[in-house]
Enzyme design. Structure first.
Site, PDB file in Angstrom:
ATOM      1  N   CYS A  42       0.841  -1.202   0.000  1.00 12.05           N
ATOM      2  CA  CYS A  42       0.000   0.000   0.000  1.00 12.05           C
ATOM      3  C   CYS A  42       0.881   1.260   0.000  1.00 12.05           C
ATOM      4  CB  CYS A  42      -0.993  -0.057   1.161  1.00 12.05           C
ATOM      5  SG  CYS A  42      -2.302   1.167   1.005  1.00 12.05           S
ATOM      6  N   HIS A 152      -3.628  -5.223   0.399  1.00 14.90           N
ATOM      7  CA  HIS A 152      -2.977  -5.656   1.642  1.00 14.90           C
ATOM      8  C   HIS A 152      -2.943  -7.182   1.704  1.00 14.90           C
ATOM      9  CE1 HIS A 152      -2.576  -1.820   3.824  1.00 14.90           C
ATOM     10  NE2 HIS A 152      -3.531  -1.455   3.003  1.00 14.90           N
ATOM     11  N   GLU A 154      -1.518  -8.973   3.832  1.00 16.43           N
ATOM     12  CA  GLU A 154      -1.653  -9.399   5.230  1.00 16.43           C
ATOM     13  C   GLU A 154      -3.100  -9.350   5.700  1.00 16.43           C
ATOM     14  OE1 GLU A 154      -0.923  -6.476   4.196  1.00 16.43           O
ATOM     15  OE2 GLU A 154      -1.371  -4.905   5.630  1.00 16.43           O
ATOM     16  N   ASP A 201     -20.539  -6.981  19.131  1.00 13.07           N
ATOM     17  CA  ASP A 201     -20.662  -5.939  20.152  1.00 13.07           C
ATOM     18  C   ASP A 201     -20.053  -6.520  21.425  1.00 13.07           C
ATOM     19  OD1 ASP A 201     -22.024  -4.401  18.359  1.00 13.07           O
ATOM     20  OD2 ASP A 201     -23.997  -4.733  19.233  1.00 13.07           O
ATOM     21  N   ASP A 395     -26.175   5.641  14.591  1.00 11.32           N
ATOM     22  CA  ASP A 395     -27.244   4.921  15.297  1.00 11.32           C
ATOM     23  C   ASP A 395     -28.549   5.712  15.172  1.00 11.32           C
ATOM     24  OD1 ASP A 395     -25.444   2.935  16.386  1.00 11.32           O
ATOM     25  OD2 ASP A 395     -24.726   4.477  17.747  1.00 11.32           O
TER      26      ASP A 395
HETATM   27  O1  1PR Z   1     -20.339   6.359  20.685  1.00 13.66           O
HETATM   28  O2  1PR Z   1     -18.069   6.247  19.671  1.00 13.66           O
HETATM   29  O3  1PR Z   1     -18.492   5.233  21.893  1.00 13.66           O
HETATM   30  O4  1PR Z   1     -19.401   4.235  19.827  1.00 13.66           O
HETATM   31  C1  1PR Z   1     -20.254   3.289  20.404  1.00 13.66           C
HETATM   32  C2  1PR Z   1     -20.487   2.204  19.395  1.00 13.66           C
HETATM   33  O5  1PR Z   1     -21.167   1.145  20.052  1.00 13.66           O
HETATM   34  C3  1PR Z   1     -21.345   2.641  18.229  1.00 13.66           C
HETATM   35  O6  1PR Z   1     -20.837   2.046  17.051  1.00 13.66           O
HETATM   36  C4  1PR Z   1     -22.728   2.063  18.536  1.00 13.66           C
HETATM   37  O7  1PR Z   1     -23.383   1.661  17.350  1.00 13.66           O
HETATM   38  C5  1PR Z   1     -22.369   0.847  19.375  1.00 13.66           C
HETATM   39  N1  1PR Z   1     -23.368   0.528  20.389  1.00 13.66           N
HETATM   40  C6  1PR Z   1     -23.581   1.224  21.532  1.00 13.66           C
HETATM   41  N2  1PR Z   1     -24.529   0.605  22.258  1.00 13.66           N
HETATM   42  C7  1PR Z   1     -24.925  -0.470  21.584  1.00 13.66           C
HETATM   43  C8  1PR Z   1     -25.922  -1.453  22.005  1.00 13.66           C
HETATM   44  O8  1PR Z   1     -26.254  -2.401  21.277  1.00 13.66           O
HETATM   45  N3  1PR Z   1     -26.467  -1.263  23.197  1.00 13.66           N
HETATM   46  N4  1PR Z   1     -24.286  -1.459  19.470  1.00 13.66           N
HETATM   47  C9  1PR Z   1     -24.192  -0.530  20.406  1.00 13.66           C
HETATM   48  C10 1PR Z   1     -24.674  -1.211  18.244  1.00 13.66           C
HETATM   49  C11 1PR Z   1     -25.473  -2.344  16.486  1.00 13.66           C
HETATM   50  C12 1PR Z   1     -24.759  -3.144  15.510  1.00 13.66           C
HETATM   51  C13 1PR Z   1     -25.338  -4.532  15.466  1.00 13.66           C
HETATM   52  C14 1PR Z   1     -26.226  -4.498  14.259  1.00 13.66           C
HETATM   53  C15 1PR Z   1     -26.542  -5.847  13.688  1.00 13.66           C
HETATM   54  N5  1PR Z   1     -24.839  -2.436  17.707  1.00 13.66           N
HETATM   55  O9  1PR Z   1     -23.428  -3.129  15.751  1.00 13.66           O
HETATM   56  O10 1PR Z   1     -24.299  -5.385  15.413  1.00 13.66           O
HETATM   57  O11 1PR Z   1     -27.432  -3.814  14.584  1.00 13.66           O
HETATM   58  O12 1PR Z   1     -27.314  -6.588  14.538  1.00 13.66           O
HETATM   59  P1  1PR Z   1     -28.310  -7.689  14.001  1.00 13.66           P
HETATM   60  O13 1PR Z   1     -27.701  -8.272  12.772  1.00 13.66           O
HETATM   61  O14 1PR Z   1     -28.377  -8.697  15.090  1.00 13.66           O
HETATM   62  O15 1PR Z   1     -29.620  -7.027  13.743  1.00 13.66           O
HETATM   63  P2  1PR Z   1     -19.077   5.577  20.571  1.00 13.66           P
END
Ligand code: 1PR
Length: 547
Positions: A42, A152, A154, A201, A395
Site C-alpha cells: 500500500c 494488503h 496481510e 458488540d 445509530d
Molecule cells: O459512541 O463512539 O463510543 O461508539 C459506540 C459504538 O457502540 C457505536 O458504534 C454504537 O453503534 C455501538 N453501540 C452502543 N450501544 C450499543 C448497544 O447495542 N447497546 N451497538 C451498540 C450497536 C449495532 C450493531 C449490530 C447491528 C446488527 N450495535 O453493531 O451489530 O445492529 O445486529 P443484528 O444483525 O443482530 O440485527 P461511541
C-alpha cells in the site's frame, strides 16, 4: 537472505514525513537501489513513486510516475474491499503467488494509473492491474529486487498469505524478459465484490469479563431467565457460535461468547471483514478502563482480514488528569492490529459543531459548504492515518410525524411508508451514547457532515431494526447511500440470506453487516455468499476461506 517488508497504513505525506523525521528515507532508498529484496504494501508501494497528490513531499522516485486520487464520478471512494487482479505476464507469473481467480483486500483513495502509451518506463514496473469502476490502476509492481502491492496481502486471507509466502521463499526472481506493455482497457464490469461483515458488540459482563453480546433494539440484557442446558441444535451444519450451557439470568448482559474465539471462527467461515464494537459506556479513555487492546491484539494475531474497532474513540481525560486525545486512542488500536476505527457519538458532536460554524459564518450557509476546524476525532485521525481508516458508526431511529402538517427542518427527508406502513411518515434522527440520547440532527445531515470532515466509510445501524431479523431498513440505507460518495455498510435487521441480496440490489451499498444470525448459527456466511453469487451479485467465494 535479508529482506525488507514495508507494510504501509496511512497517508502518503505522513509516511514520507515519518521516514524523513526518523532518518530512514535515504537509507531506505540506498537499501532498495543496492538490489536487496524489498516488499512494499500500500503506502509502502506508493512511496516508491515520485510524487503523490495526497501530499506535497516527494517520494523515493524509484518508479518514474505519480500517485493520484481516484475519481468518485462513477463509484465510491475510497476503494475499500475485495477485488481481483489481472496479471500482465500471466503465463510466466502464475508461480509468483498471485492468482487471478482469487480476491485481494484493497483500501485506498489514491492509486497509480496504468498508461503504457504515455509512461512506457513506469509501465515496465507494472506486474498486475485491477479495475475499479471504469479505472484501471496498478495493483502490483515487480522489477528485479522490488515487489510492491496496492492491496494488503496481510489482510487478504489465504490468498494474501500465499503471496507473501511465495515472495519470502523467492524474493529475487531471476530476471526474465517482460511481455510488451500494452494498454489494458476497462472491462464492462470490474471484479469488486460486495463485503459481508460479522459484527461483535463487546462489553464487560456483570463479572467484569469482556464478552460478545447482542441487543434487541440495543437492549443487551436478558429478558427471560432460563435454566442451564445445551443450546438448541443449529439449523445449519455449522456449530452454533452462541454460548452453550450457561443459564440465563434475567437482567444479565447477554453472553454469546468470547470475542477472540468468535473472531477466529468468523475468519475461518469466510467473513470479508470483522467489526468489534466496545459498547461499554466509558467514563475515561478506553485505554484506561478496558482490556480491549488485548482483545484486538489477540484477534489480529490470528485473523488476516480487516478489523474495525469502535467504541469510546474521542478526546478524554483520565482520572490522574492525563489528556487522551482521540488520535492517541485510535493509534493504540491501530498498533494493536486494527485497520479502521469506528467513531459514534463524537461524530455527531463534530457535525453539530460544523453546522453551528456554518450558521454563524453565514445565515444562508449550510453544512455542505463549510469545513471542520481540524480538531475533531474524524479529522485528526484521517490526517494521520488516511480517511480510509476512519469509519463513522451511525445509530439512527425513526421519528414518526404527521406528513400532512409536518413543516420541520427534515421535511425534505421525510419517508412516506408503503405496504404495511401505508399512511405513516418519518425521518431518521441521530442518537448518541448507544441510542440513549436523541439529538437534533438527521441522518442525512450527519452522513454528509462526516464525509466533509474526512470519514472514509459509514457503518449505518438502525435502532428500530437491530436484532429483529426483519431485514435491513431499505429506506434508511437507500437514503444515506444516495447522499454520500463514500462506502456505506448496511447494518441491523438481517434475518436470512435473501435480506443481503435485497439490500445490495435495492440500495447499491458496498457492504452489509450482521450480528445475531451469525452468532446464533442461524445463517452461515458461506450460505450468504452462495445466495449472492447465485443471484448475480459479485462476492468473494468462500472456497478460499479457511474452513
Ligand atoms: O459512541 O463512539 O463510543 O461508539 C459506540 C459504538 O457502540 C457505536 O458504534 C454504537 O453503534 C455501538 N453501540 C452502543 N450501544 C450499543 C448497544 O447495542 N447497546 N451497538 C451498540 C450497536 C449495532 C450493531 C449490530 C447491528 C446488527 N450495535 O453493531 O451489530 O445492529 O445486529 P443484528 O444483525 O443482530 O440485527 P461511541
Amino acid at each position: 537472505m535479508q529482506c525488507l517488508v514495508f507494510p504501509g497504513v496511512g497517508a502518503f505525506q505522513t509516511a514520507v514525513d515519518g521516514l524523513t523525521e526518523r532518518g530512514f528515507l535515504e537509507p531506505l532508498r540506498r537499501y532498495i537501489v543496492s538490489g536487496r529484496p524489498y516488499f512494499g504494501i500500500c503506502i509502502g508501494m506508493q512511496v516508491l513513486f515520485q510524487t503523490s497528490s495526497e501530499g506535497t513531499v516527494p517520494g523515493l522516485g524509484i518508479i518514474p510516475s505519480k500517485i493520484d486520487a481516484f475519481s468518485n464520478a462513477d463509484k465510491t471512494v475510497p476503494h475499500m474491499g475485495w477485488n481481483s487482479v489481472h496479471l500482465l505476464d500471466a503465463p510466466r507469473d502464475a508461480d509468483e503467488g498471485l492468482d487471478e481467480t482469487l480476491h485481494y483486500y484493497f483500501v485506498h483513495s489514491y492509486r497509480a494509473t496504468y498508461d503504457p502509451d504515455r509512461e512506457p518506463d513506469a509501465a515496465q514496473w507494472v506486474h498486475s492491474v485491477t479495475q475499479y469502476g471504469r479505472e484501471v490502476f496498478v495493483a502490483t509492481v515487480r522489477k528485479d529486487n522490488v515487489f510492491g502491492c496496492q492491496f494488503h496481502p496481510e489482510k487478504s486471507g489465504d490468498a494474501g498469505m500465499r503471496l507473501l509466502d511465495t515472495w519470502l521463499r523467492h524474493p529475487a526472481p531471476s530476471a526474465r524478459p517482460r511481455s510488451p506493455r500494452v494498454p489494458f482497457p476497462p472491462a464492462p464490469r470490474d471484479g469488486f465484490t460486495k463485503r459481508i461483515i460479522a459484527c461483535m458488540d463487546v462489553r464487560a459482563n456483570d463479572q467484569g469479563d469482556l464478552v460478545v453480546t447482542k441487543g434487541d433494539q440495543y437492549d443487551v440484557r436478558e429478558k427471560h431467565p432460563t435454566t442451564a442446558g445445551p443450546s438448541p441444535p443449529s439449523p445449519t451444519s455449522s456449530p452454533s457460535l452462541a454460548a452453550t450451557t450457561t443459564a440465563k439470568v434475567a437482567g444479565a448482559v447477554r453472553n454469546l461468547g468470547k470475542p477472540v474465539a468468535l473472531a477466529a471462527r468468523y475468519y475461518a467461515a469466510g467473513a470479508d471483514e470483522l467489526a468489534l464494537l466496545n459498547i461499554t459506556s466509558f467514563r475515561h479513555s478506553p485505554l484506561h478502563d478496558q482490556p480491549m487492546l488485548a482483545v484486538v491484539r489477540a484477534a489480529a494475531a490470528n485473523v488476516f482480514i480487516p478489523l474495525t474497532i469502535g467504541g469510546g474513540i474521542r478526546d478524554t481525560v483520565d482520572p490522574d488528569g492525563t489528556a487522551r486525545p482521540a488520535l492517541e486512542v485510535a493509534g493504540a488500536y491501530f498498533r494493536a492490529g486494527a485497520d479502521k476505527v469506528s467513531i459514534g457519538s463524537e461524530a455527531v458532536y463534530a457535525v453539530e459543531r460544523l453546522r453551528a460554524a456554518a450558521a454563524s459564518a453565514d445565515a444562508d450557509a449550510d453544512v455542505h459548504r463549510v469545513r471542520g476546524d481540524g480538531n475533531s476525532a474524524i479529522e485528526t485521525i484521517a490526517r494521520a492515518y488516511g480517511r480510509q481508516a476512519v469509519v463513522v458508526s451511525i445509530d439512527p431511529k425513526r421519528m414518526y410525524v404527521d406528513a400532512s402538517t409536518y413543516d420541520g427542518p427534515q421535511k425534505d427527508e421525510l419517508i412516506l411508508g408503503s405496504g404495511d406502513e401505508e399512511g405513516k411518515a418519518w425521518w431518521y434522527q441521530c442518537t448518541v451514547s448507544g441510542g440513549r440520547e436523541a439529538r437534533d440532527l438527521s441522518v442525512v445531515e450527519l452522513a454528509r457532515g462526516v464525509e466533509i470532515l474526512g470519514a472514509g466509510e459509514i457503518l449505518l445501524n438502525s435502532i428500530d431494526r437491530d436484532g429483529t431479523g426483519r431485514g435491513f431498513d431499505l429506506d434508511l440505507v437507500h437514503l444515506v447511500r444516495r447522499n454520500v460518495s463514500i462506502p456505506v455498510v448496511a447494518s441491523s435487521g438481517a434475518g436470512n440470506a435473501q435480506h443481503f441480496v435485497d439490500v445490495f440490489e435495492k440500495t447499491g451499498v458496498e457492504a452489509a453487516l450482521a450480528a445475531g444470525i451469525f452468532h446464533r448459527g442461524e445463517v452461515r456466511i458461506d450460505e450468504v455468499k452462495e445466495t449472492l453469487i447465485t443471484q448475480g451479485i459479485n462476492a468473494r467465494k468462500t472456497i478460499e476461506a479457511n474452513v
